[in-house]
Design a protein around this motif. Structure first.
Motif, mmCIF file in Angstrom:
data_model
loop_
_atom_site.group_PDB
_atom_site.id
_atom_site.type_symbol
_atom_site.label_atom_id
_atom_site.label_comp_id
_atom_site.label_asym_id
_atom_site.label_seq_id
_atom_site.Cartn_x
_atom_site.Cartn_y
_atom_site.Cartn_z
ATOM 1 N N TYR A 94 8.700 -2.466 -4.016
ATOM 2 C CA TYR A 94 7.770 -2.199 -2.914
ATOM 3 C C TYR A 94 8.528 -1.843 -1.645
ATOM 4 N N MET B 43 -2.759 9.244 -10.457
ATOM 5 C CA MET B 43 -2.061 8.608 -9.338
ATOM 6 C C MET B 43 -0.745 8.003 -9.783
ATOM 7 N N SER B 44 -0.719 7.426 -10.986
ATOM 8 C CA SER B 44 0.421 6.586 -11.355
ATOM 9 C C SER B 44 1.732 7.357 -11.330
ATOM 10 N N HIS C 114 2.947 2.103 -1.858
ATOM 11 C CA HIS C 114 3.132 2.587 -3.192
ATOM 12 C C HIS C 114 2.111 3.610 -3.571
ATOM 13 N N LYS C 115 0.846 3.355 -3.132
ATOM 14 C CA LYS C 115 -0.228 4.253 -3.562
ATOM 15 C C LYS C 115 -0.203 5.517 -2.744
ATOM 16 N N ARG C 116 -0.136 5.361 -1.430
ATOM 17 C CA ARG C 116 -0.006 6.603 -0.655
ATOM 18 C C ARG C 116 0.958 6.352 0.489
ATOM 19 N N THR D 144 3.221 7.408 -7.927
ATOM 20 C CA THR D 144 3.801 6.127 -7.509
ATOM 21 C C THR D 144 5.125 5.947 -8.229
ATOM 22 N N GLY E 57 0.817 -1.219 0.000
ATOM 23 C CA GLY E 57 0.000 0.000 0.000
ATOM 24 C C GLY E 57 0.846 1.262 0.000
#
Length: 1586
Positions: free
Chosen positions: A1185, A983-984, A241-243, A987, A239
């Protein structure tokens, strides 16, 4: 061949049951299938229905919570069961190969058993998470059935004399045992939970932690498999990675790991050592640590031993694989036949290479799992210990006696060190301590195995390793020493840098930047010298680590060659090689561990001393956990040390009790809040500071304490608060119900009574206390004032008004929600003091102690505070006020006066009493008061002080808007920009490695060094591969010589080898020695180049940074917070100096090792490349990650550590206040919260590291398995393959060690490169234009000779993006004129003074001085020819001479002359050293007025014909100001003086007055003319000022 279950052997009828059904082996095997099939049939439907219903439920994380009894046992047994089933399956397959036809019954039941066992554990897990124990009956039935069927088989084996010499017998026996144990586990569950066969099943609740959704650290609650692989961390790490991970995401700590829990454990262990027989004995911290945290350490050590022993399986398996490679197992058909099937002997299995390969894989997986488990347990324990120690230190700190703090026995620095350094040392020691006893075992085992493989020669190699270990230790200690010295230099450098940045405006105006810059560079030079030694020793240590295994291998094989002519076989050689690799690690670590152990001993000693130091006396409720209490402030009656606190004092107490009660009861006792009777108090030495004190403080009245400086006024307050040591006498505090002596604390032996007393006394003794030196928390202004009380708007408003804080609050960027002490928002003394007074007023206590609250306030504020705050606000509430003050004019307001002199009370009474009884004193006061009243007129100018403070505050923020854009780190900006996209991109940004920053770092190191580093690294690794390759050739050739003398050697050309002769062997030996020597040399070169590359990069970066920043325009310093610039010089520079080089080294080394290993394996067995692709993909995702998550967790750890350290130092500074307010409990609570937050972050960080390591280790194990598989099942390469297979496997084993280092170092480097990035962002700032268009040589020597100034149409702005601050200003100043400039704040007066020095952007118009346009001059020339006196006086640490003339150009006479003009000559003469007397940092050892005079002298030393005074008289008193005016008139009679006036009356005597408004000139004339214009601006100013 047809597949048939029992085989179709023609001679024997397999289905024949004539001898009884159970005597047919095939039937027994079929019977064994039944339970497995039964289980699968029943559980599959249940599981599918279960899955179906579960998906509808929301998965909360509590599916982890419930464990049935025997949970771990069951998992372990099931795993063993799976392993045995695999063995059974393998054995069946191998036996089946021996038979003529296929006998499915040999391996089919094993296969089904494996599936059933897997199903059982999945099924169990699901039952456990849904808490449905009734379904466990299925498993129970399964275990029983399986147990019965396997027992039948075993019984038949025994009947037919199949014994332990047959493998299948052993396997069956094991299975029977395991099924029996699992049955027992199941019965135990029934016994405990009673879910069936019992009337009342047991109700269970999940553990308390899991009922609280805030707990996110699930390691203690998940099942065994998830515990071992950290599977539960997946959502968090993926997670990230996303935020980014925030504090909310990591939640709270489980109860068992909280600081409070661990503190109580440690404290009990500590206190229990004080036996009743020997109450004074100092408890041992080691002992208490062992008692509190010994068990987990033992557990961890067990894991560690298991892992170490499993580690030796690797080399042995390699030796087996190489040995049996190519010899076909099928040749030996020594097997026996029973039941018409083949039985294998037990030893045969271990001779099968495929079996060995699988074994190797399993051993690796297990070893790594155990190792990580051991690490995790020690780290968790270490964190727990740190929490406990911090709480212990904090609790002790709250009870330290004040005299300890002030007499310097315990300084703030020591306490901060205890918190920041010693606790961490102990934590690290705990992390490493299992190594202390695991390593010797590992080393001994390794040496024994080596001896078994290679005989005596192995001991030679081992001794090389062992003998070099002390050298490692020596290097390690040297490293620690150099680090200390470089630390000293860097603190010195930081001090100088801070000074430069604080006085940067002055330096630029006087053109002194370069002198100061050089002095910093000088210190930096010293620092770099010690960094050079540091780098040298670091590289030596890296070199030792790399070279020792090569040296050991060299020594071993050379001696082996001479001792034993036949030479080792490849199997022995490569097993030995792998063992050497295993041995190096513990030896390298041992030196570190020993160093940490030594440090830990020192830390424990310091901690012990701290915990034994004197405490303040305890009131019965001062700290709840002590049952025995003593009189406050009283050490024992005999004046003995405080350690005897525990002595039962009942007897002495009882004697006191009665009389005191009676004594206080007489009717004439007025209302007294506090009463002291014949008190003698001391600060620790036996001399009493206060003697013979008899006073009383009337309730609800205003008491004032007056006296000269140093006569003990503050001490008296502290004595009443119980902070001083009492030699004799008592302090009584009244209670509401009756006047029992509270501090006497008549010891209540019954607990009930005590708690009762608690309730009464809590409010009573909380005293609102404002110290003389303001003490502020690192919190918002509002929190500082409410100080833990509930917020009441009206009351808050009233308090703020009484302390006139509103104007100050309005200036702060976020009003009263601004954090104090953050980002360089520092309030001035007066503002801080008013906040402290506001805190005391706001608290709802009956008694208020104010210790000289007026000392830093000017007259208006003091009056306002006295009237509004003290007389109105406090007296209206009928609160008892005790006020210490020097302002005698307030005595008329006092209800009660205590006059002190030399530590005793001179008089006490009302003002009337004193007037009648002690006329002398009264007259003395009157005299002083008159003087103070005279001072009043003088004091009118003092209001400036507050306005000045407000002004500086405003200046600090006048560019907040700009500041906020250039916010602390540039990273945030980038993220914001990209947030607009989808979003990408974010990340992506988070997982990208900052290559351009790395490139910038490398290039600042110099291209030659980079080239040298890269080439030497590549060479080194190729040589190391060559050594091992040559070894493979050599050993293979020896075996070939004995085995196949004349066969062609397929791998290397088709030349036939003649039998090897001695000279050939010698040729092998010589090449080997040369290669090893080359390898060792290259190791040395590479380790040196990396470190010195890092050093040269650090040198360049710091040099450029310093020059850029010092030459930056002044605007840069206005919009960049000082703290941020300093961070670049402290934290970031430190990272670049010391952390990046080792990380870089480690990264390149481990990456190249992994790459070379993979290269070697692929070249030997090309088949390996196919499996490499999926492995590489897996590795890529794992590292991607992990890096992101690790960075976030690292940031969290750093950001939570700071508040903790701050809280400790704040508490230490504000001890008296906290104790007076009785807020200890609140502060303890806060400390526990901060500690827990930091520990959570750290725990997650280390768990994430474990997550990564487990995964990379498993990947490594798969690599080993595929390498082994490829070499076994791949095409045979030829006869020499034995050696090469050994080579491939040895390399595969090293990969497992280095994969996780690649990722960890990548992550670290990424974090550390941020420092380079930040420094780099400052390197982009524009410098001022120092050149100018004229050459310095064209400027006349004595320019400006006359001092004529023409200003033509001048427009000035601070920054091209801002509005102009001066618009079209024109003026002409004749030589020698005295000009005054005045105007409201912000009218552009100061900007004009800066324009003379070309410090601001002049974008239109020009200033011409003596015929030269100043914009054309080089800055250095221009600024060195003018003089300025600034509003805030700046002095630098050094000597007085240095402050007046840093360039060392003037004679002493000139300096003395300047000092004389500034009226400082006599003062300086009196100082030790005269002109060379010391000036402390910021000139703190002189008063503000004196500092201002020094600045005047400084301006005079530079004999320039133009002097500019920028509000120079704002911060000095009237007398000094008159001096200044006189000096300016006489000494500067023939020079042009431009005065920018703060107060108009200073410029009434000027020749010309200019009034400015909003950047324009409003009035311009002689003062007399301007005064005649009644409605003019100047006239109104003068009227206001009179």
């Amino acid at each position: 061949m047809a597949l048939s279950f029992c085989g179709d052997n023609q001679t024997v009828n397999s289905y024949n049951v004539t001898g009884g059904v159970l005597n047919n082996g095939c039937f027994v095997d079929a019977l064994n299938l039944v339970p497995h099939v039964f289980l699968l049939f029943i559980t599959f439907p249940i599981l599918f229905i279960g899955w179906g219903s579960q998906s509808s439920k929301v998965q909360i994380h509590h599916n982890t919570w419930l464990h049935f009894p025997g949970h771990n046992m069951r998992w372990i047994l099931t795993f063993s069961l799976l392993f045995v089933h695999v063995c059974e399956f393998a054995e069946g397959i191998v036996s089946n190969k021996m038979m003529g036809t296929n006998h499915l019954h040999l391996f089919m039941p094993a296969f089904m058993g494996f599936i059933a066992a897997t199903t059982s554990v999945v099924y169990y897990h699901n039952i456990e998470t849904s808490n449905f124990p009734k379904l466990l009956l299925v498993l129970f039935v399964y275990w029983v059935l399986a147990f019965i069927t396997k027992s039948i088989k075993l019984w038949k084996f025994v009947q037919y004399n199949v014994g332990p010499q047959h493998l299948r017998f052993c396997i069956t026996a094991l299975l029977v045992m395991l099924y029996g144990l699992l049955m027992a586990v199941e019965i135990n569950v029934i016994r405990v939970r009673k879910y069936v066969f019992f009337a009342n099943p047991q109700k269970v609740k999940p553990p308390e932690d899991l009922q609280d959704l805030g707990v996110r650290f699930l390691q203690p609650f998940v099942n065994l498999l998830s515990k071992a692989t950290y599977w539960w961390m997946n959502p968090l790490i993926m997670g990230a990675h996303k935020r980014p991970i925030e504090l909310k995401k990591i939640g709270k700590l489980p109860i068992a790991m909280r600081a409070l829990t661990n503190y109580l454990r440690l404290k009990d262990a500590y206190e229990d050592q004080r036996t009743p027989e020997d109450p004074n004995r100092s408890p041992s911290i080691w002992h208490s640590m062992y008692r509190a945290f010994g068990r987990p350490i033992l557990l961890s050590s067990t894991f560690r031993y298991l892992a170490d022993l499993l580690g030796f399986v690797g080399p042995l398996c390699i030796s087996g694989i190489v040995k049996y490679q190519g010899t076909n197992a099928s040749t030996s058909t020594a097997g026996e036949q029973h039941f018409g099937v083949h039985f294998m002997s037990s030893t045969e299995l271990l001779q099968d290479t495929s079996v060995l390969a699988v074994l190797l894989f399993l051993a690796l997986v297990l070893q790594r799992t155990f190792l990580q488990a051991s690490y995790y347990v020690t780290i968790e324990t270490g964190i727990n210990l740190r929490g406990a120690l911090l709480a212990m230190i904090y609790n002790k700190m709250l009870r330290l006696s004040t005299s300890n703090m002030s007499m310097g026995e315990m300084t703030l620095g020591q306490i901060n060190n205890l918190v920041a350094i010693e606790t961490n040392q102990l934590m690290w020691f705990l992390f490493l301590c299992p190594n202390l006893w695991a390593m010797p075992v590992q080393i001994v085992m390794g040496v024994i195995l080596l001896y078994y493989l290679l005989g005596w020669s192995a001991l030679v190699g081992a001794s090389v390793i062992v003998l070099l270990a002390p050298v490692q230790y020596l290097i390690a200690t040297k490293l620690a020493d150099t680090q200390k010295s470089s630390l000293e230099h860097s603190t010195d450098r930081l001090k100088k840098t801070t000074e430069i940045l604080k006085g940067i405006k002055l330096l630029k105006l006087y053109a002194w930047e370069n002198i100061f810059c050089d002095s910093v560079e000088d210190t930096r030079g010293k620092e770099l010298t010690s960094l050079r030694t540091f780098a040298f020793f670091t590289s030596m240590s890296i070199f030792m680590n790399a070279a020792i295994p090569i040296a050991a291998v060299l020594a071993t094989f050379v001696t082996h060659h001479f001792l034993d002519k036949t030479g080792p076989t490849p199997s022995e050689a490569f097993a030995a090689l792998a063992l050497f690799h295993i041995l190096v690690t513990p030896l390298f670590l041992l030196s570190t561990v020993v160093r940490f152990a030594v440090k830990a001993l020192v830390s424990v000693q310091k901690l012990g001393e701290f915990l034994q130091s004197d405490e303040i006396g305890d009131d019965s409720w001062r700290n709840g956990d002590m049952s025995v209490s003593m009189e406050a402030g009283k050490k024992n009656l005999g004046g003995t040390k405080a350690i005897n606190r525990k002595q039962p004092m009942r007897y002495q107490m009882d004697n006191y009790e009665q009389p005191t009660r009676r004594q206080l009861r007489p009717s004439e006792t007025e209302d007294v809040a506090v009463k002291v009777t014949n008190g003698f108090f001391t600060w620790g030495s036996n001399l009493s500071t206060l003697s013979d004190i008899n006073i009383r403080i009337p309730t609800g009245q205003l008491t004032m304490i007056v006296g000269q400086v140093g006569c003990g006024k503050s001490s008296l307050l502290l004595a009443m608060l119980g902070e001083m040591q009492t030699i004799d006498g008592r302090v009584f505090w009244s209670k509401l119900p009756d006047y029992a002596p509270a501090h006497e604390g008549n010891i209540s032996w019954s607990e009930r009574e005590e708690s009762d007393e608690d309730i009464r006394s809590k409010n009573r003794y909380s005293v609102a206390y404002a110290t003389q030196k303001s003490w502020l928390l690192n919190a918002t202004v509002e929190e500082n004032i409410t100080f833990g009380s509930s917020f009441n708007k009206q009351r808050y408003k009233a308090v703020i008004d009484a302390c006139s804080l509103q104007p100050d609050i309005d200036l702060l960027p976020f009003g009263d929600q601004t954090e104090i002490g953050e980002r360089g928002i520092n309030l001035s003394g007066g503002q801080g003091q008013r906040i402290c007074v506001a805190r005391a007023l706001y608290q709802n206590t009956n008694i208020v102690f104010l210790d000289d609250p007026f000392s830093a306030l000017d007259i208006h504020l003091s009056d306002h505070l006295m009237q509004e705050g003290i007389l109105k606000f406090l007296q209206d509430d009928k609160r008892t006020v005790v006020l210490v003050t020097h302002k005698l004019q307030y005595l008329i307001h006092a209800d009660w006066i205590i006059a002190m002199k030399d530590g005793s009370v001179l008089r006490e009474g009302t003002l009337k009493d004193i007037q009648t009884h002690d006329i002398e004193l009264y007259d003395h006061w009157k005299l002083l008061m008159n003087r103070q009243d005279h001072g009043l007129e003088k004091d009118v100018q003092q209001d400036s002080q507050t306005t000045l403070e407000r002004k500086t505050l405003r200046r600090a923020f006048y560019s907040r808007e700009a500041k906020n854009q250039m916010d602390d780190e540039d990273e945030e900006e980038e993220e914001e920009e990209e947030d607009d996209d989808n979003m990408s991109t974010t990340t992506n940004r988070r997982s990208k490695i900052p290559w351009e920053v790395c490139w910038c770092y490398m290039s600042s190191g110099g291209f030659f060094m980079v080239f040298l580093m890269v080439s030497s690294k590549l060479l080194k690794h190729s040589v190391i591969v060559a050594i091992d390759y040559w070894l493979a050739l050599w050993t293979s050739s020896k075996t070939n010589q004995s085995a196949a003398a004349g066969l062609a050697d397929g791998a290397f050309g088709n030349a036939t080898l003649p039998p090897l002769e001695a000279k050939d062997d010698d040729h092998y030996l010589h090449v080997f020695i040369i290669l090893c020597a080359a390898g060792i040399t290259l190791c040395l070169i590479t380790s040196l180049t990396v470190e010195f590359l890092g050093l040269s990069a650090a040198t360049h970066l710091h040099h450029n940074l310093l020059n850029k920043i010092i030459h930056a325009p002044i605007r840069f310093f206005d919009i960049t917070p000082l703290g941020q610039i300093l961070n670049r010089f402290s934290a970031d520079t430190n990272i670049i100096d010391q952390h990046i080089p080792p990380t870089l080294e480690s990264l390149t080394r481990s990456t190249l090792l992994c790459l070379s290993a993979i290269g070697v394996i692929s070249s030997i067995t090309p088949g390996f490349l196919i499996t490499l692709v999926p492995l590489a993909v897996a590795f890529y995702f794992i590292q991607k990650y992990f890096r992101v998550a690790s960075k976030d967790l690292q940031d969290l750890d750093d950001s939570t550590q700071l508040p903790l350290l701050c809280h400790f130092s704040e508490t230490a500074e504000g001890l008296t206040t906290i104790r007076a307010f009785r807020h200890e409990a609140r502060f303890k609570q806060r400390m526990l919260e901060l500690t827990d937050t930091n520990n959570t972050a750290y725990l997650f960080l280390s768990a994430a590291n474990r997550w990564l390591e487990v995964r990379t280790d498993y990947l490594g194990a798969v690599i080993v398995l595929t390498a082994a598989g490829a070499s076994i099942w791949g095409p045979s390469i030829g006869l020499s393959s034995g050696g090469l297979v050994g080579l491939a496997l040895t390399y595969a084993l090293t990969v497992t060690n280095y994969l996780n280092w690649v990722v960890r170092n990548l992550a670290d480097l990424e974090v550390q490169m941020a420092a380079v990035k930040k420094v780099n962002s400052f390197l982009g700032t524009e410098s001022e234009n120092y050149e100018g268009t004229m050459d310095a040589s064209q400027v006349p020597e004595n320019w400006p000779h006359d001092g004529e100034i023409k200003i033509h149409d001048l427009c000035v702005r601070y920054d091209p993006v801002l509005k102009p601050v001066l618009k079209h200003v024109n003026m002409y100043i004749e030589p020698g004129q005295k000009v005054g400039i005045c105007g409201r704040t912000g009218s552009g007066k100061s900007s004009l003074s800066l324009a003379f020095f070309n410090m601001v952007d002049i974008f239109e118009g020009k200033i011409v001085i003596d015929g030269i346009d100043i914009c054309k001059l080089p800055l250095q020339t221009l600024r060195s020819r003018l003089s300025i006196i600034l509003q805030d006086p700046v002095l630098f640490s050094g000597s007085i001479r240095f402050n007046l003339d840093p360039e060392r150009t003037c004679t002493d006479d000139r300096l003395w002359e300047a000092l004389e003009i500034a009226q400082l000559k006599n003062m300086v003469k009196a100082l030790p050293g005269g002109l060379d007397a010391v000036v402390t940092e910021g000139g703190e050892n002189f008063s503000v007025g004196q500092r201002q005079l020094f600045c005047l002298a400084r301006a005079f030393v530079r004999k320039s014909s133009i002097l500019i005074m920028d509000e120079a008289t704002a911060s000095i008193d009237m007398a000094t100001e008159n001096i200044l005016q006189k000096v300016v008139m006489t000494a500067f009679a023939d020079r042009t003086v431009v005065t920018i006036a703060h107060r108009v009356h200073t410029i009434l005597t000027a020749d010309l007055v200019i009034v400015m408004k909003r950047g324009n000139i409003l009035e311009y004339d002689k003062p007399e003319t301007l005064l005649e214009q009644e409605d003019g601006m100047f006239a109104s100013f003068v009227r206001a000022d009179m």
